[in-house]
Scaffold this motif. Structure first.
Motif, PDB file in Angstrom:
ATOM      1  N   TYR A 160       0.838  -1.187  -0.111  1.00 35.39           N
ATOM      2  CA  TYR A 160      -0.074   0.066  -0.029  1.00 35.39           C
ATOM      3  C   TYR A 160       0.851   1.339   0.064  1.00 35.39           C
ATOM      4  O   TYR A 160       0.650   2.374  -0.707  1.00 35.39           O
ATOM      5  CB  TYR A 160      -0.775   0.064   1.165  1.00 35.39           C
ATOM      6  N   LEU A 161       2.055   1.202   0.782  1.00 32.15           N
ATOM      7  CA  LEU A 161       2.692   2.429   0.853  1.00 32.15           C
ATOM      8  C   LEU A 161       3.620   2.590  -0.574  1.00 32.15           C
ATOM      9  O   LEU A 161       3.640   3.713  -1.111  1.00 32.15           O
ATOM     10  CB  LEU A 161       3.772   2.147   1.927  1.00 32.15           C
ATOM     11  N   GLN A 172      -5.359   5.036   9.415  1.00 28.48           N
ATOM     12  CA  GLN A 172      -6.909   4.360   9.080  1.00 28.48           C
ATOM     13  C   GLN A 172      -6.664   4.163   7.619  1.00 28.48           C
ATOM     14  O   GLN A 172      -7.510   3.095   7.360  1.00 28.48           O
ATOM     15  CB  GLN A 172      -7.743   5.510   9.468  1.00 28.48           C
ATOM     16  N   GLN A 173      -6.415   4.874   6.754  1.00 28.66           N
ATOM     17  CA  GLN A 173      -6.410   4.688   5.357  1.00 28.66           C
ATOM     18  C   GLN A 173      -5.570   3.230   5.240  1.00 28.66           C
ATOM     19  O   GLN A 173      -6.082   2.612   4.218  1.00 28.66           O
ATOM     20  CB  GLN A 173      -5.590   5.876   4.614  1.00 28.66           C
ATOM     21  N   GLU A 183     -11.506  -6.554   9.887  1.00 24.31           N
ATOM     22  CA  GLU A 183     -10.839  -7.228  11.012  1.00 24.31           C
ATOM     23  C   GLU A 183     -10.308  -6.183  12.210  1.00 24.31           C
ATOM     24  O   GLU A 183     -10.150  -5.161  11.567  1.00 24.31           O
ATOM     25  CB  GLU A 183      -9.648  -8.132  10.536  1.00 24.31           C
ATOM     26  N   ASP A 184     -10.107  -6.824  13.162  1.00 23.81           N
ATOM     27  CA  ASP A 184      -9.736  -6.038  14.129  1.00 23.81           C
ATOM     28  C   ASP A 184      -8.113  -5.568  14.208  1.00 23.81           C
ATOM     29  O   ASP A 184      -7.549  -6.441  14.518  1.00 23.81           O
ATOM     30  CB  ASP A 184     -10.129  -6.422  15.372  1.00 23.81           C
ATOM     31  N   VAL A 185      -7.811  -4.381  13.752  1.00 23.42           N
ATOM     32  CA  VAL A 185      -6.447  -3.951  13.793  1.00 23.42           C
ATOM     33  C   VAL A 185      -6.393  -2.484  14.217  1.00 23.42           C
ATOM     34  O   VAL A 185      -7.141  -1.734  13.730  1.00 23.42           O
ATOM     35  CB  VAL A 185      -5.816  -3.953  12.206  1.00 23.42           C
ATOM     36  N   THR A 186      -5.692  -2.260  15.243  1.00 28.65           N
ATOM     37  CA  THR A 186      -5.618  -1.010  15.760  1.00 28.65           C
ATOM     38  C   THR A 186      -4.459  -0.045  15.214  1.00 28.65           C
ATOM     39  O   THR A 186      -3.533  -0.694  14.610  1.00 28.65           O
ATOM     40  CB  THR A 186      -5.331  -1.079  17.359  1.00 28.65           C
ATOM     41  N   PRO A 187      -4.627   1.423  15.298  1.00 25.73           N
ATOM     42  CA  PRO A 187      -3.580   2.049  14.731  1.00 25.73           C
ATOM     43  C   PRO A 187      -2.361   1.586  15.398  1.00 25.73           C
ATOM     44  O   PRO A 187      -1.110   1.846  14.702  1.00 25.73           O
ATOM     45  CB  PRO A 187      -3.727   3.308  15.130  1.00 25.73           C
ATOM     46  N   ASN A 188      -2.051   1.320  16.606  1.00 31.17           N
ATOM     47  CA  ASN A 188      -0.798   0.911  17.211  1.00 31.17           C
ATOM     48  C   ASN A 188      -0.419  -0.462  16.463  1.00 31.17           C
ATOM     49  O   ASN A 188       1.053  -0.551  16.454  1.00 31.17           O
ATOM     50  CB  ASN A 188      -1.078   0.477  18.750  1.00 31.17           C
TER      51      ASN A 188
END
Length: 223
Positions: A160-161, A172-173, A183-188
């Motif tokens: 993606y980068l 978030q993007q 699915e559950d993925v956090t910014p951390n």
């Protein structure tokens, strides 16, 4: 983006040409199905066909049928005043990619045209920056002659980068792009993936910069 619009309602057609043109699209307006069928057989780059069903001459269904019979994969968005399920099913089965029922909101039309163009745009088989090469077909990452071991999510973040290199992308993007099913993925967690990628690409001639308060930017290291 080159869009062919086939619509016989003069007032509606004029408005759609102005709307699409206002979003940077080159719009070629045709007003009957026979003319559209002829134009679609000529050589040239067209990105999306926006096609009304109720046309004089050949109707939209027949235009789509002939287009697909010639082997064309041109994305087709049908415009229809017919809200019957069987009409929508018929259009999709003949080879249309999407449809809008009149009346519709013009921002939705613009969004659907852009989505079709993105979906059918040629995809590169390799992404590269500096000494880093991502082979998308083989799912293999290399820095020069050395293979990099990436987890599935590290690969998705790095891909993606690279696809958005030299632009700032938010955490978030990244989450929305790599985990479309929520699915559950956090910014951390994104921070962890980026940190691991940085460690694995130290000699690649790239830099993943943290832009405080905004996100990340992947760019080449000069010199």
């Amino acid at each position: 983006m080159h869009v062919i619009l086939v619509e016989d309602d003069v007032v509606l057609a004029d408005g759609l040409v102005r709307v699409l043109g206002g979003h940077g699209m080159k719009v070629e307006l045709l007003q009957n199905g026979s003319e559209a069928d002829a134009v679609l057989q000529r050589p040239g780059q067209v990105d999306v066909l926006v096609l009304d069903i109720g046309l004089p001459g050949l109707d939209g269904f027949e235009v789509v049928r002939r287009l697909r019979a010639r082997g064309s994969q041109l994305p087709v968005l049908l415009l229809t005043a017919r809200d019957a399920v069987e009409d929508r099913v018929r259009g999709l089965e003949l080879g249309a990619d999407d449809y809008l029922v009149k009346p519709f909101a013009t921002p939705e039309l613009v969004a659907r045209v852009r989505a079709l163009a993105r979906r059918h745009a040629p995809k590169p088989s390799v992404l590269q920056m500096g000494a880093l090469v991502l082979d998308l077909g083989a799912k293999r990452a290399r820095v020069r002659d050395n293979v990099i071991d990436l987890s599935v999510r590290e690969w998705a973040v790095l891909e993606y980068l690279l696809q958005h290199s030299s632009r700032v992308v938010s955490k978030q993007q990244i989450i929305d792009a790599i985990l479309p099913w929520g699915e559950d993925v956090t910014p951390n967690a994104v921070e962890v993936y980026v940190s691991r990628i940085r460690q694995k690409t130290l000699d690649a001639g790239i830099s993943i910069r943290t832009i405080r308060g905004f996100g990340y930017m992947l760019e080449p290291v000069n010199g």
